[in-house]
Motif scaffolding. Structure first.
Motif, mmCIF file in Angstrom:
data_model
loop_
_atom_site.group_PDB
_atom_site.id
_atom_site.type_symbol
_atom_site.label_atom_id
_atom_site.label_comp_id
_atom_site.label_asym_id
_atom_site.label_seq_id
_atom_site.Cartn_x
_atom_site.Cartn_y
_atom_site.Cartn_z
ATOM 1 N N ILE A 128 -77.162 -92.022 61.214
ATOM 2 C CA ILE A 128 -77.163 -91.384 62.527
ATOM 3 C C ILE A 128 -78.005 -90.110 62.515
ATOM 4 C CG2 ILE A 128 -75.743 -90.288 64.322
ATOM 5 C CD1 ILE A 128 -73.463 -92.145 63.508
ATOM 6 N N PHE A 129 -78.822 -89.979 63.549
ATOM 7 C CA PHE A 129 -79.609 -88.783 63.810
ATOM 8 C C PHE A 129 -79.106 -88.162 65.114
ATOM 9 C CE2 PHE A 129 -82.246 -91.334 61.107
ATOM 10 C CZ PHE A 129 -83.003 -90.450 60.362
ATOM 11 N N ILE A 130 -79.309 -86.868 65.258
ATOM 12 C CA ILE A 130 -78.891 -86.172 66.475
ATOM 13 C C ILE A 130 -80.093 -85.445 67.067
ATOM 14 C CG2 ILE A 130 -77.129 -84.695 67.504
ATOM 15 C CD1 ILE A 130 -75.900 -86.797 65.747
ATOM 16 N N ILE A 131 -80.227 -85.525 68.387
ATOM 17 C CA ILE A 131 -81.253 -84.782 69.114
ATOM 18 C C ILE A 131 -80.561 -83.914 70.161
ATOM 19 C CG2 ILE A 131 -83.310 -84.903 70.574
ATOM 20 C CD1 ILE A 131 -83.847 -87.674 69.482
ATOM 21 N N GLY A 132 -80.952 -82.637 70.239
ATOM 22 C CA GLY A 132 -80.353 -81.754 71.236
ATOM 23 C C GLY A 132 -81.380 -80.871 71.905
ATOM 24 N N GLN A 133 -81.303 -80.805 73.229
ATOM 25 C CA GLN A 133 -82.197 -79.938 73.990
ATOM 26 C C GLN A 133 -81.441 -78.701 74.472
ATOM 27 O OE1 GLN A 133 -85.739 -80.917 76.694
ATOM 28 N NE2 GLN A 133 -83.990 -81.186 78.059
ATOM 29 N N SER A 134 -82.008 -77.533 74.252
ATOM 30 C CA SER A 134 -81.438 -76.261 74.708
ATOM 31 C C SER A 134 -80.031 -76.075 74.133
ATOM 32 C CB SER A 134 -81.454 -76.201 76.233
ATOM 33 O OG SER A 134 -81.170 -74.907 76.695
ATOM 34 N N MET A 135 -78.992 -75.949 74.981
ATOM 35 C CA MET A 135 -77.637 -75.846 74.461
ATOM 36 C C MET A 135 -77.269 -77.090 73.665
ATOM 37 S SD MET A 135 -73.967 -75.227 76.414
ATOM 38 C CE MET A 135 -73.775 -76.910 77.022
ATOM 39 N N GLY A 136 -77.866 -78.215 74.005
ATOM 40 C CA GLY A 136 -77.648 -79.428 73.221
ATOM 41 C C GLY A 136 -78.101 -79.248 71.787
ATOM 42 N N GLY A 137 -79.133 -78.428 71.580
ATOM 43 C CA GLY A 137 -79.571 -78.118 70.232
ATOM 44 C C GLY A 137 -78.564 -77.270 69.493
ATOM 45 N N THR A 138 -77.934 -76.350 70.201
ATOM 46 C CA THR A 138 -76.877 -75.524 69.613
ATOM 47 C C THR A 138 -75.723 -76.409 69.159
ATOM 48 O OG1 THR A 138 -77.447 -74.003 71.413
ATOM 49 C CG2 THR A 138 -75.667 -73.338 69.939
ATOM 50 N N LEU A 139 -75.339 -77.341 70.017
ATOM 51 C CA LEU A 139 -74.258 -78.270 69.691
ATOM 52 C C LEU A 139 -74.654 -79.176 68.529
ATOM 53 C CD1 LEU A 139 -73.275 -79.224 73.344
ATOM 54 C CD2 LEU A 139 -71.932 -77.802 71.783
ATOM 55 N N THR A 140 -75.913 -79.560 68.480
ATOM 56 C CA THR A 140 -76.414 -80.398 67.389
ATOM 57 C C THR A 140 -76.281 -79.684 66.050
ATOM 58 O OG1 THR A 140 -77.951 -81.607 68.823
ATOM 59 C CG2 THR A 140 -78.479 -81.527 66.473
ATOM 60 N N LEU A 141 -76.610 -78.412 66.026
ATOM 61 C CA LEU A 141 -76.479 -77.624 64.792
ATOM 62 C C LEU A 141 -75.016 -77.551 64.357
ATOM 63 C CD1 LEU A 141 -79.010 -74.845 65.763
ATOM 64 C CD2 LEU A 141 -79.238 -76.344 63.768
ATOM 65 N N ASN A 142 -74.115 -77.399 65.316
ATOM 66 C CA ASN A 142 -72.682 -77.395 65.005
ATOM 67 C C ASN A 142 -72.265 -78.696 64.342
ATOM 68 O OD1 ASN A 142 -70.265 -75.515 65.854
ATOM 69 N ND2 ASN A 142 -71.984 -74.969 67.173
ATOM 70 N N LEU A 143 -72.720 -79.800 64.909
ATOM 71 C CA LEU A 143 -72.334 -81.114 64.397
ATOM 72 C C LEU A 143 -72.915 -81.332 63.001
ATOM 73 C CD1 LEU A 143 -70.643 -83.431 65.669
ATOM 74 C CD2 LEU A 143 -72.801 -84.583 66.159
#
Length: 262
Positions: A91-106
């Motif tokens: 599994i890979f994760i992609i996050g844009q803006s706040m989604g990137g913040t959440l991606t780093l958390n995950l």
């Protein structure tokens, strides 16, 4: 927290079943999966299994969003990760803006994540919101037009943003900054050189703080903040696909990312 309003047409989450490589995609603050759907469709056309999650309180009404905490948004992405685990081997994760913040958390929590892709991720500075860090009034502020360079592009978003939600975003950023030194998975970071919401320095900070052996930055010269709906959207899809294929092949050879094509 139950949402009081129905999901707006076009703002729904999306799922495309493909191979054993899964890609979880998160939109940003006040956005919806619609803002990252093109990227999702592109990666699905490459054969990957793709899930674009709708974060709690988004895509319905800003009053729903006001009721959410940053933990609700973290859980939304966590739930999406759990869904993909049922279908995929890697599994890979992609996050844009706040989604990137959440991606780093995950990525901090789940060390089995194969790699992450950040698109104008927010971590330490959002100038348009700074004045509301410690205010309780007004309750809502006008959201303004989406930060997109391309003309005639419609993003489904809220007309107003809750001040309380902005403060939750700042809390999320603060907590995520503390976790950066422990993140070691491969990272591909897209950075719009002209971004009127999240300054490019946010991406620079992330890359200088994480401890990943593989961390690459791709500058975007023809897109503003919502890059997945802007002139570089095809290029972003191409580079994400290259990054994923490189990390899932048996032979890993670091390569320099190409510059955007116009």
């Amino acid at each position: 927290m139950l949402e009081s309003y129905p999901v707006m047409p076009g703002a729904e989450s999306f799922f495309f079943k493909g191979n054993q490589i899964g890609i979880l995609i998160s939109h940003g603050f006040v956005g919806t999966p619609q803002s990252v759907r093109y990227l999702g469709e592109y990666l699905a056309s490459e054969g990957f299994t793709v899930y674009g999650v709708r974060l709690k309180g988004h895509g319905t009404h800003y009053e729903d969003m006001e009721k959410c905490s940053h933990q609700d948004w973290i859980k939304s992405l966590e739930d999406g990760y759990s869904i993909l685990q049922k279908h995929c081997r890697e599994i890979f994760i992609i996050g844009q803006s706040m989604g990137g913040t959440l991606t780093l958390n995950l990525a901090h929590k789940h060390r089995s994540i194969k790699g992450i892709m950040l698109i104008n991720a927010a971590i330490n500075s959002i100038p348009p919101m700074e004045m509301y860090k410690n205010k309780h009034i007004p309750r809502f502020v006008p959201e303004g037009d989406p930060d997109i360079k391309a003309k005639n592009v419609h993003e489904i978003t809220y007309t107003k943003a809750p001040v309380r939600s902005m403060q939750q975003l700042f809390i999320l950023m603060e907590k995520t900054r503390e976790k950066l030194p422990a993140i070691t998975c491969p990272v591909l970071a897209f950075r719009s050189e002209e971004d009127h919401v999240v300054p490019p320095e946010n991406t620079n900070f992330i890359l200088s703080t994480i401890q990943s052996d593989l961390k690459e930055v791709v500058p975007l010269y023809n897109s503003y903040h919502v890059a997945t709906m802007d002139h570089d959207k095809v290029f972003i899809g191409e580079q994400c696909s290259l990054f994923i294929n490189k990390l899932t092949s048996n032979v890993f050879t670091p390569t320099r990312m190409k510059e955007p094509r116009y």
